[in-house]
Design an enzyme around this catalytic site. Structure first.
Site: not given
Ligand code: F6R
Length: 609
Positions: A2, A27, A74, A100-101, A482, A486, A489, A505, A604
């Protein structure tokens, strides 16, 4: 998370509040609203949706008023809706509050206020603040705010306005940011400086336990005990773009750095008595339900899928139940074996990922009851699931997920230990040991973040390669996946994660002189074996960068570089191990001049299958 803005002066407040809200959109963006102290009344206008929805609702003929507050939401308590949007009013509509909180004791406060005759209209925790201020008001808004916040447990940054005391805004904070901007004949309040950076660079930073009375020409600061305080004026030196990102060059770094706070928010009210008790009342499981689970099935995509892999190791060990983790895009196109005694979990930061939603709907068709772990209140996943465990990471803007992943795995640990507590399959001592270790994790993450410069140096080596490997065994393998994602990408380096034992292997053929291999070695039960795998790589002249737990093996002689992580229970190490890997990806991407926050070809939220 928020965003809050406030203005008081001689200008029309509405355009200034609107400008501030737009700067705080990072936010939150599920609803927006303003309360304006107009000559004849306190006017509150709010709506579900982004700021543009508020603009459309208000239209051209906006109300005239030289003081007011604004809010961008949010959602935490209560889905995004017009009613749940801020500002919230008391019964009389003479008081409006933005918040906010999270108010942890809001149900008790709401019950008490209802007994006192107050009528509530929203599902939010924040509305209690408006009624508390109204309840305690006896001619002095500051005193009413002070008495209100004394009743509140949890976190808050809040601003109150009242048509009973038109010439002032009163604000207070605990655990959430609030900054006062100092103008000439006008003053500002905001969650963050970008909101008023076009108007002033002189600020007061409100600290926890402080309140302030802000008028057009004056700012008085008090402790929430009511004593007047003297405060230094600070000067903001950031430019506007830096300020939006909290002074960081990218959202990704900002979000990595926010992780201790995000973890604390996620544990709030769930890890009681400093970790001695696990509490997840929102799940409302009956003991029969908990004891009926014969297996756990987790479905997710990308980073959220990797969080599920961490949970597999932890849940199988602690709950002694078989755990299947599936990519949502695969789950939908095979014939998964589900029985009615399955704890079915979907994980999604956004709650809108098309593959995850399709999997949720298929599972529902197969008769599953669904528990969602998501970061977005009111998202489709949250709405369609039977139960929701929210990760309180706040909005994640960078495409590469960091704080969402950390709060996902943290939530999965909370869930695992909560179920173990309720099933009685861990001793009291073991549970308390785990709870205390979880409770300490945010501080430990903070100590890792303080060493970001060491990771930047490691990234300098990685940045000149087009290929690299991440290896680990057991939980380290889940985290390696993971870490590799990171790096891929954000820096476009081809990064591959392998279970260390698998190297011989096949992948060992790819080890050439100097190739970077990120070796995760945090699990004591497989440490010797991992060390043998490292020796296999060193024998072929690979460049090994090792992440290990302090107090275990001295790795210096075995590897090229080692970064020691703070020690915790082996099973919880993923929460710590992933943090330097996020930083490594970030700094490598920066060194390669990549568009860190918006990597090519990625979005995103992936809303197509
Ligand atoms: C990588 C990343 C993506 C998401 C994936 C699922 O950094 O952000 O691999 O994790 O697209 O997204 P959500 O969690 O929003 O379902």
């Amino acid at each position: 998370m928020c965003g809050i803005v406030g203005y008081i002066g001689e200008q029309n407040a509405y355009p200034i509040l609107l400008e501030g809200l737009k700067k705080l959109e990072y936010r939150g963006y599920d609803s927006a609203g303003v309360a304006l102290l107009c000559p004849d009344e306190l006017k509150v206008i709010k709506t579900k949706g982004e700021i543009s929805a508020l603009e459309r609702k208000i239209g051209e003929g906006f109300p005239e008023g030289t003081a007011g507050v604004g809010h961008i939401r949010w959602a935490t308590h209560g889905a995004p809706s017009d009613i749940n949007a801020h500002p919230h009013c008391g019964c009389s509509q003479e008081f409006a509050v933005v918040h906010n909180g999270i108010i942890e004791n809001y149900l008790n406060l709401r019950r008490w206020l209802e007994e006192e005759g107050h009528c509530f209209v929203s599902e939010t925790d924040s509305e209690v603040l408006a009624h508390l201020v109204e309840h305690f008001f006896d001619g002095d808004l500051l005193q009413a705010v002070i008495r209100a916040v004394k009743k509140v447990e949890g976190s808050f940054a809040m601003v109150a306005v009242s048509e009973k005391e038109k010439g002032k805004l009163v604000c207070a904070r605990k655990d959430n940011p609030l900054i006062i901007g100092l103008g000439k004949g006008e003053n500002y309040i905001a969650s963050d400086v970008p909101a008023f950076l076009n108007h002033t660079r002189k600020i007061y930073i409100l600290e926890d336990g402080e309140a302030a009375v802000v008028t057009a020409n004056n700012v008085e600061i008090y402790s929430t005990q009511g004593e007047a305080l003297q405060k230094e004026v600070s000067e903001v030196t950031w430019n506007a773009a830096e300020a939006e990102k909290g002074g960081y060059p990218h959202f990704m770094l900002k979000e990595i750095m926010e992780q201790p706070r995000a973890l604390r928010e996620t544990m709030r009210g769930r890890l009681l008595r400093e970790g001695k008790e696990f509490s997840l009342p929102e799940l409302n499981f009956t003991p029969e339900e908990i004891n009926s689970f014969e297996q756990v099935y987790i479905v997710a995509c990308g980073t959220a899928y990797h969080a599920g892999l961490v949970a597999k190791y932890a849940m199988e060990k602690i709950l002694k139940l078989p755990v299947e983790v599936d990519l949502a895009s695969e789950f939908c196109y095979r014939d998964p074996l589900l029985n009615k005694n399955t704890l079915f979990i979907v994980i999604s930061q956004s709650g809108e990922t098309a593959d995850t939603l399709a999997a949720l709907r298929l599972a529902r068709k197969e008769g599953q009851r669904i528990l969602a772990i998501t970061n977005v209140v009111g998202s489709t996943v949250a709405r369609e699931a039977d139960k929701v465990l929210y990760t309180w990471a706040g909005p994640e803007i960078a495409v590469a997920s960091t704080k969402a992943y950390l709060t996902q795995i943290f939530s999965l640990y909370l869930l695992t230990y909560y179920l173990a507590q309720e099933k009685g399959n861990l001793s009291r001592d073991t549970l308390e040991e785990a709870g205390e270790a979880l409770f300490n994790l945010p501080d430990q993450v903070e100590t890792i973040l303080q060493r970001a410069e060491e990771i930047r140096e490691l990234a300098a080596y990685l940045a000149s390669w087009e290929s690299c490997f991440y290896i680990g065994r057991n939980l380290d393998y889940a985290v390696a996946m993971e870490g590799a994602l990171k790096l891929k990408e954000t820096s476009y380096i081809h990064a591959e994660a392998y279970a260390s034992g698998e190297l011989k292997h096949g992948p060992l053929a790819l080890i050439v002189e100097g190739i970077p291999v990120i070796a995760l070695v945090t699990q004591r039960s497989v440490m010797e074996k991992s060390l043998s795998n490292i020796k296999e790589i060193k024998a072929r002249c690979g460049h090994v960068i090792c992440f290990a737990q302090e107090g275990t093996i001295e790795f210096q002689r075995e590897v090229d570089r080692v970064f020691y992580l703070p020690a915790t229970l082996d099973i919880l190490m993923p929460v710590l191990t992933v943090v330097p890997l996020q930083l490594l990806a970030y700094y490598t991407a920066v060194a390669r001049d990549c568009p860190v926050d918006k990597p090519r070809n990625l979005a995103k939220s992936v809303t197509v299958e």
